[in-house]
Structures are given as C-alpha cells and as structure tokens.
Design a protein around this motif. Structure first.
Motif, PDB file in Angstrom:
ATOM      1  N   ASP A  11     -13.703   8.603 -11.135  1.00  0.00           N
ATOM      2  CA  ASP A  11     -14.572   7.962 -10.156  1.00  0.00           C
ATOM      3  C   ASP A  11     -16.033   8.382 -10.273  1.00  0.00           C
ATOM      4  O   ASP A  11     -16.871   7.933  -9.480  1.00  0.00           O
ATOM      5  CB  ASP A  11     -14.075   8.258  -8.739  1.00  0.00           C
ATOM      6  CG  ASP A  11     -12.823   7.465  -8.400  1.00  0.00           C
ATOM      7  OD1 ASP A  11     -12.810   6.262  -8.663  1.00  0.00           O
ATOM      8  OD2 ASP A  11     -11.857   8.062  -7.890  1.00  0.00           O
ATOM      9  N   THR A  61     -16.709  13.719   5.636  1.00  0.00           N
ATOM     10  CA  THR A  61     -16.757  14.054   4.218  1.00  0.00           C
ATOM     11  C   THR A  61     -18.203  14.093   3.735  1.00  0.00           C
ATOM     12  O   THR A  61     -18.967  13.174   4.009  1.00  0.00           O
ATOM     13  CB  THR A  61     -15.966  13.008   3.399  1.00  0.00           C
ATOM     14  OG1 THR A  61     -14.599  13.032   3.811  1.00  0.00           O
ATOM     15  CG2 THR A  61     -16.056  13.304   1.905  1.00  0.00           C
ATOM     16  N   PHE A 102     -20.419  11.076  -7.312  1.00  0.00           N
ATOM     17  CA  PHE A 102     -19.706   9.857  -6.941  1.00  0.00           C
ATOM     18  C   PHE A 102     -20.560   8.860  -6.156  1.00  0.00           C
ATOM     19  O   PHE A 102     -20.268   7.675  -6.135  1.00  0.00           O
ATOM     20  CB  PHE A 102     -18.471  10.205  -6.102  1.00  0.00           C
ATOM     21  CG  PHE A 102     -17.529  11.160  -6.773  1.00  0.00           C
ATOM     22  CD1 PHE A 102     -16.988  10.862  -8.015  1.00  0.00           C
ATOM     23  CD2 PHE A 102     -17.177  12.351  -6.179  1.00  0.00           C
ATOM     24  CE1 PHE A 102     -16.115  11.731  -8.646  1.00  0.00           C
ATOM     25  CE2 PHE A 102     -16.309  13.237  -6.798  1.00  0.00           C
ATOM     26  CZ  PHE A 102     -15.772  12.928  -8.039  1.00  0.00           C
ATOM     27  N   VAL A 126      -2.565  10.203  -3.007  1.00  0.00           N
ATOM     28  CA  VAL A 126      -3.551   9.128  -2.994  1.00  0.00           C
ATOM     29  C   VAL A 126      -3.087   7.953  -3.851  1.00  0.00           C
ATOM     30  O   VAL A 126      -2.298   8.109  -4.787  1.00  0.00           O
ATOM     31  CB  VAL A 126      -4.933   9.605  -3.499  1.00  0.00           C
ATOM     32  CG1 VAL A 126      -5.490  10.690  -2.601  1.00  0.00           C
ATOM     33  CG2 VAL A 126      -4.860  10.081  -4.949  1.00  0.00           C
ATOM     34  N   SER A 181     -13.917   6.614   5.033  1.00  0.00           N
ATOM     35  CA  SER A 181     -15.063   6.530   4.131  1.00  0.00           C
ATOM     36  C   SER A 181     -14.964   5.271   3.285  1.00  0.00           C
ATOM     37  O   SER A 181     -13.936   5.032   2.633  1.00  0.00           O
ATOM     38  CB  SER A 181     -15.116   7.757   3.210  1.00  0.00           C
ATOM     39  OG  SER A 181     -16.072   7.589   2.193  1.00  0.00           O
ATOM     40  N   TRP A 197     -14.228   5.752  -0.517  1.00  0.00           N
ATOM     41  CA  TRP A 197     -12.905   6.143  -1.009  1.00  0.00           C
ATOM     42  C   TRP A 197     -11.792   5.204  -0.567  1.00  0.00           C
ATOM     43  O   TRP A 197     -10.618   5.572  -0.593  1.00  0.00           O
ATOM     44  CB  TRP A 197     -12.602   7.572  -0.565  1.00  0.00           C
ATOM     45  CG  TRP A 197     -13.619   8.550  -1.050  1.00  0.00           C
ATOM     46  CD1 TRP A 197     -14.520   9.236  -0.303  1.00  0.00           C
ATOM     47  CD2 TRP A 197     -13.861   8.916  -2.412  1.00  0.00           C
ATOM     48  NE1 TRP A 197     -15.309  10.011  -1.091  1.00  0.00           N
ATOM     49  CE2 TRP A 197     -14.931   9.839  -2.402  1.00  0.00           C
ATOM     50  CE3 TRP A 197     -13.285   8.559  -3.629  1.00  0.00           C
ATOM     51  CZ2 TRP A 197     -15.433  10.401  -3.569  1.00  0.00           C
ATOM     52  CZ3 TRP A 197     -13.780   9.124  -4.798  1.00  0.00           C
ATOM     53  CH2 TRP A 197     -14.839  10.036  -4.753  1.00  0.00           C
ATOM     54  N   LYS A 198     -12.142   3.972  -0.182  1.00  0.00           N
ATOM     55  CA  LYS A 198     -11.117   3.035   0.284  1.00  0.00           C
ATOM     56  C   LYS A 198     -10.079   2.718  -0.779  1.00  0.00           C
ATOM     57  O   LYS A 198      -8.924   2.413  -0.471  1.00  0.00           O
ATOM     58  CB  LYS A 198     -11.767   1.747   0.796  1.00  0.00           C
ATOM     59  CG  LYS A 198     -12.252   1.852   2.237  1.00  0.00           C
ATOM     60  CD  LYS A 198     -12.564   0.483   2.814  1.00  0.00           C
ATOM     61  CE  LYS A 198     -12.860   0.575   4.308  1.00  0.00           C
ATOM     62  NZ  LYS A 198     -13.114  -0.753   4.920  1.00  0.00           N
ATOM     63  N   LEU A 229      -8.624   4.671  -2.578  1.00  0.00           N
ATOM     64  CA  LEU A 229      -7.599   5.715  -2.613  1.00  0.00           C
ATOM     65  C   LEU A 229      -6.617   5.597  -1.463  1.00  0.00           C
ATOM     66  O   LEU A 229      -5.662   6.359  -1.383  1.00  0.00           O
ATOM     67  CB  LEU A 229      -8.264   7.101  -2.587  1.00  0.00           C
ATOM     68  CG  LEU A 229      -9.175   7.424  -3.775  1.00  0.00           C
ATOM     69  CD1 LEU A 229      -9.735   8.829  -3.653  1.00  0.00           C
ATOM     70  CD2 LEU A 229      -8.447   7.255  -5.099  1.00  0.00           C
ATOM     71  N   GLY A 246      -9.971   4.919   3.206  1.00  0.00           N
ATOM     72  CA  GLY A 246     -10.859   5.944   2.666  1.00  0.00           C
ATOM     73  C   GLY A 246     -10.680   7.301   3.292  1.00  0.00           C
ATOM     74  O   GLY A 246     -11.459   8.222   3.016  1.00  0.00           O
ATOM     75  N   MET A 270      -9.134  10.405   2.976  1.00  0.00           N
ATOM     76  CA  MET A 270      -8.407  11.124   1.945  1.00  0.00           C
ATOM     77  C   MET A 270      -7.510  12.213   2.545  1.00  0.00           C
ATOM     78  O   MET A 270      -7.844  12.794   3.584  1.00  0.00           O
ATOM     79  CB  MET A 270      -9.392  11.750   0.953  1.00  0.00           C
ATOM     80  CG  MET A 270     -10.188  10.730   0.163  1.00  0.00           C
ATOM     81  SD  MET A 270     -11.236  11.488  -1.095  1.00  0.00           S
ATOM     82  CE  MET A 270     -12.453  12.324  -0.062  1.00  0.00           C
TER      83      MET A 270
END
Length: 302
Positions: free
Chosen positions: A27, A79, A85, A141, A247, A250-251, A253, A257, A259
C-alpha cells in the motif's frame, strides 16, 4: 518498482513492492520512489512530532497518548497520518502542532528530521511479540499481503523478503540504533514498548512525564493522570470501535477502514503462538542478524 508475489512450496503467499533493493508494503503510494522523494523533502515545522515504529509496536497507543499531551485535550485521535501511505499534501496542510507517523527505517525519514528540525518519538518492541501481533493483524484484514500459516510467515519475517516499510524488523532496528548513536542532531525520545506496558500496569505516569518533558509542554500532574486513564488499552479499544476509528484510506482492508489494531497489547503473547522449534529458530536468526549491530539492545520477553 516491482510488485512481488512470492509463494513457497506449502502455498504460503506474501506480496510486497520492491524498490531500490528494499521491500515495502504493497500500500505504499505509487511507485514508492516518488513517495520517498516527497518524504525526504517534506517541509517540517519546529513543533512537528514524527512517531516512528516498526509495525505492531504500540503505534496507535503511543500516538494517542502523545497527541493528548501535545494538544492538552483528552480527545481520541484515531489513526495517525502515515507518510508512506498518505498523500503528502494532506500532511502538509495539517494544522499545527502536527503529529504524524511512519514505519520507515531511518534512511527514508524527512531530511529535516535528520537535522533535528522536528521531534522524533521512536518506539521499539521485542521482535517476537511484534512478529506474532503482525501475523494476527494480517490474518484479520481483507486484501491481506500475506496468506498462509505461521511457519511460512515466520520464514518471511526472519528474512529480508518481508512486507515491512523498507526493511525487515532487523534492518529497521539496526538502522535506527545506528542513527541514534551516530547522529547528534537527532531530537529523539526512545521508548520501549515493554517499559510502557510495565509502568501502565503499575499505574505510573513516569513515561507520560517523559513524553511531556520531551515535547516541552506544560501539563499539570492531574491532567497527565487523566491522559494515563484515557489512553489505557481498554479505553482506546472502545473508542476505536466507534466511527472515530474509521478511515477512508484503509477501507479496502475492511470494516469501513477500521483496522484490527487493538488485539491484547500484552508482553509475552509470542509464547502461545510460537512452537519450541520456531522460537529456537527465531533466537538463532536474531543472533546472526544482530551480531554486528552498534551497541546492545536488551528486551523483556515476559
């Protein structure tokens, strides 16, 4: 930049980006090199704080605790923005005082950080717990960079063909240790995850006082005790389970998002996850890889 997908004879598969002979998380933005160049030239501010950790080393815990101290509030900050990233322009536009994060080893942090133009908080966790916690994280994840069992994962972790952000745990730790020994310009606070946990269990504000002193902020003892309570593992886990833990970045994952970063947060869980043979192999590789390290680092594994 090369996208690598390695599969061993047992079907265990690991995916990462390779750039300049190093491995990076899949990522990491773009072709990696462009992002690293942007990070190197990032314009720092005197009141910036850069949190540096290897994955699964207490990042979110220390970030929220330090952020409360930095801002003088007890608000959950979720986060941190991560330099490798995130679009660097987003971090650049953050209001002061800023606190952001990276998993990158020392050679890839902003030039201004190397010159002491901002404050660095570096957190180190014993490698066995960091490795086991990372394995659990990856297994939870979606679109994971590793698919397989602990044996295959451990073989990757103990090599340089690992997911990390620019190097294995061994490379990351040695390069940061060498930098702290050789660069007198670094404005850095070195924290051990195990020391933080021990003092948290003893209800001691010693490390919180260290962070406040390092950040040069005036916070009374009553406020720092509230920080200790608010930033406890259980409280942060509850906050993370709300929309505040989501977040957009990080959607992909899963879980909007959010995590799976809060597991148990304990010292010594590796004992329940590694076999005797795996632990012996870990010790053997550790001795081989760390024998040429500048200085010595001892860990608490219990």
């Amino acid at each position: 930049m090369e996208l690598v997908e390695n599969t061993d004879g047992q079907g265990n598969t690991i995916i990462f980006k390779r750039c300049m002979g190093r491995t990076f998380d899949r990522d990491t933005r773009g072709n990696v090199k462009d992002q690293l160049d942007k990070i190197a030239s990032f314009q720092t501010r005197p009141d910036d704080v850069l949190l540096c950790t290897f994955p699964r080393s207490g990042t979110h815990w220390v970030f929220n605790m330090a952020r409360m101290i930095q801002t003088g509030t007890l608000q959950y900050s979720g986060t941190p923005e991560m330099m490798e990233f995130q679009d660097i322009s987003i971090i650049d536009r953050m209001g002061s005082p800023r606190m952001f994060h990276t998993h990158l080893p020392y050679p890839f942090i902003p030039k201004g950080a190397m010159e002491g133009q901002l404050k660095i908080i570096y957190v180190l966790r014993n490698p066995k717990d960091a490795a086991c916690s990372y394995f659990t994280f990856l297994s939870k994840v979606e679109n994971t960079c590793y698919r397989g069992n602990m044996e295959g994962y451990l073989n990757a972790f103990l090599s340089e063909e690992f997911i990390g952000s620019g190097g294995s745990w061994f490379t990351h730790t040695k390069e940061w240790n060498s930098a702290m020994a050789a660069n007198p310009d670094l404005n850095i606070l070195f924290l051990r995850f195990e020391d933080l946990k021990k003092l948290a269990n003893e209800r001691s504000v010693k490390n919180i006082l260290r962070i406040a002193s390092f950040l040069k902020v005036d916070r009374d003892e009553e406020f720092l005790k509230k920080v200790e309570e608010t930033a406890s593992f259980d409280n942060l886990k509850k906050e993370h389970a709300t929309s505040a833990g989501e977040s957009e970045l990080w959607k992909h994952l899963g879980d909007n998002g959010r995590m799976p970063i809060y597991k148990k947060g304990i010292v010594g869980e590796w004992k329940t996850m590694l076999t005797v043979a795996q632990n012996e192999k870990f010790d053997r590789v550790y001795k081989e890889k760390m024998m040429d390290m500048t200085g010595e680092i001892s860990f608490s594994y219990d």
